[in-house]
Write a protein that holds these residues in place. Structure first.
Motif, short mmCIF file in Angstrom:
data_model
loop_
_atom_site.label_atom_id
_atom_site.label_comp_id
_atom_site.label_asym_id
_atom_site.label_seq_id
_atom_site.Cartn_x
_atom_site.Cartn_y
_atom_site.Cartn_z
N TYR A 296 13.93 -15.23 22.28
CA TYR A 296 13.04 -16.10 23.04
C TYR A 296 11.60 -16.02 22.19
N THR A 297 11.21 -16.88 21.63
CA THR A 297 9.79 -16.89 21.00
C THR A 297 9.05 -17.90 21.37
N PHE A 298 7.48 -17.67 21.30
CA PHE A 298 6.58 -18.55 22.18
C PHE A 298 5.77 -18.80 20.82
N GLY A 299 5.32 -20.01 20.67
CA GLY A 299 4.32 -20.56 19.65
C GLY A 299 4.87 -19.90 18.18
N HIS B 274 10.77 -24.89 7.75
CA HIS B 274 11.33 -25.27 8.97
C HIS B 274 11.47 -24.51 10.07
N HIS B 275 11.77 -25.16 11.37
CA HIS B 275 12.10 -24.46 12.57
C HIS B 275 13.60 -24.14 12.83
N VAL B 276 13.75 -23.19 13.52
CA VAL B 276 15.14 -23.20 14.24
C VAL B 276 15.23 -24.38 15.30
N ALA B 277 16.16 -24.77 15.69
CA ALA B 277 16.52 -25.88 16.28
C ALA B 277 16.13 -25.79 17.86
N ALA B 278 16.54 -24.72 18.72
CA ALA B 278 16.30 -24.73 20.06
C ALA B 278 14.90 -24.95 20.78
N ILE B 279 14.48 -25.99 20.87
CA ILE B 279 12.97 -26.01 21.38
C ILE B 279 13.16 -26.18 22.99
N ARG B 280 12.11 -25.82 23.63
CA ARG B 280 11.79 -25.72 24.87
C ARG B 280 10.21 -26.28 24.95
N PHE C 226 9.85 -21.71 22.29
CA PHE C 226 8.90 -22.33 23.37
C PHE C 226 7.78 -22.82 22.57
N VAL C 227 7.34 -24.18 22.91
CA VAL C 227 6.14 -24.75 22.32
C VAL C 227 5.45 -25.53 23.49
N ASN C 228 4.23 -25.10 23.90
CA ASN C 228 3.10 -25.61 24.38
C ASN C 228 2.22 -26.69 23.92
N ASN C 229 2.62 -28.01 24.33
CA ASN C 229 1.94 -28.99 23.86
C ASN C 229 1.36 -29.07 22.67
N ASN C 230 0.01 -28.85 22.53
CA ASN C 230 -0.82 -28.82 21.22
C ASN C 230 -0.69 -27.60 20.35
N ASP C 231 0.07 -26.71 20.84
CA ASP C 231 -0.01 -25.28 20.14
C ASP C 231 0.24 -25.46 18.49
N LEU C 232 -1.06 -25.28 17.95
CA LEU C 232 -1.15 -25.46 16.39
C LEU C 232 -0.39 -24.61 15.64
#
Length: 269
Positions: A166-169, A209-215, A193-199
């Protein structure tokens, strides 16, 4: 407050909340980490800190591994976006081969992990003396390190498949030739996990690239399992202005770990 069911590897709101708290704790000093994980029921804790050379924009890498008779949590500390501004904004940043030679990863993230990974790996093997479940977490740079550490743990030695990451930003960490095999190997175990405009979560630019599973937390604070490109851009536009890396900017405010914990706590209700 919901309990953490260590026997379940697919997405659970309680997992997200408690691992967010574990990621936040990684910013504390060693004594506070040891005291807190003991209060959480972990009877063993190993702390890792390694200074980095002067060419790095950050001074050191820090992490901890907390173990009980049921589970092990490995958490990596992040850093302020301003400190790794050049890493995040440079599409031509140096890269290095990924775990087991799969794809390429951002050299800065890779070297930051290299400073502590052998000790983290050995600690996990010591702590995992009764088939405990294994969880990785981190915020910001710590999210990139958690993702890379979990990849190395599986693709290299000791070939352990973590029960959850589980990662955040988390910033973009690797190219698609690692992201693809990683997604295939970790189905329903990785949640970014990504919070709205998290730069930070929007950088570095392609080819990373990102790994796929976003929340995704929208501007309304509600958690979504996915966000289309069009609606995501519209949502992020709300309040986004000024210097992207300025402390008061929307992108930096949305990156704060306290905000992730707050939103995840609300999502438990």
């Amino acid at each position: 407050m919901s309990a953490f069911d260590h026997t379940v590897s697919d997405y659970q709101p309680a997992h997200a909340y408690w691992l967010a708290r574990a990621a936040k704790l990684a910013y504390s000093d060693e004594a506070a980490i040891r005291d807190t994980v003991r209060e959480w029921g972990f009877d063993r804790c190993e702390y890792f800190q390694a200074e980095l050379d002067s060419s790095f924009p950050i001074e050191d890498t820090q992490a901890y591994a907390a173990g009980s008779d049921r589970m092990i949590v490995v958490a990596f500390r992040g850093t302020e976006p301003e400190k790794i501004k050049n890493w995040l904004s440079d599409a031509n940043a140096l890269v290095t081969p990924g775990p087991a030679g799969k794809g390429l990863v951002h050299e800065g993230f890779s070297r930051a992990l290299d400073a502590v990974y052998p000790r983290v790996r050995d600690a996990v093997q010591r702590l995992r003396d009764a088939e405990q479940t294994l969880w990785f977490t981190g915020h910001s740079l710590g999210g990139a390190l958690a993702m890379l550490a979990s990849a190395r743990m599986y693709f290299e030695g000791p070939q352990l498949l973590p029960d959850g990451v589980y990662t955040f930003g988390q910033p973009r960490t690797c190219d698609r030739f690692l992201a693809g095999p990683y997604d295939d190997a970790f189905p329903s175990r990785v949640f970014r996990f990504v919070n709205n405009n998290d730069l930070v979560a929007q950088l570095p630019p392609e080819p990373f690239h990102h790994v796929a599973a976003i929340r995704y937390f929208g501007a309304d604070g509600k958690l979504r399992e996915q966000m289309t490109v069009a609606s995501g851009l519209a949502d992020r536009f709300k309040g986004f202005s000024g210097d992207a890396f300025a402390p008061a900017s929307d992108g930096v405010r949305d990156h704060q770990m306290d905000r992730y914990v707050e939103l995840l706590e609300k999502s438990l209700v």
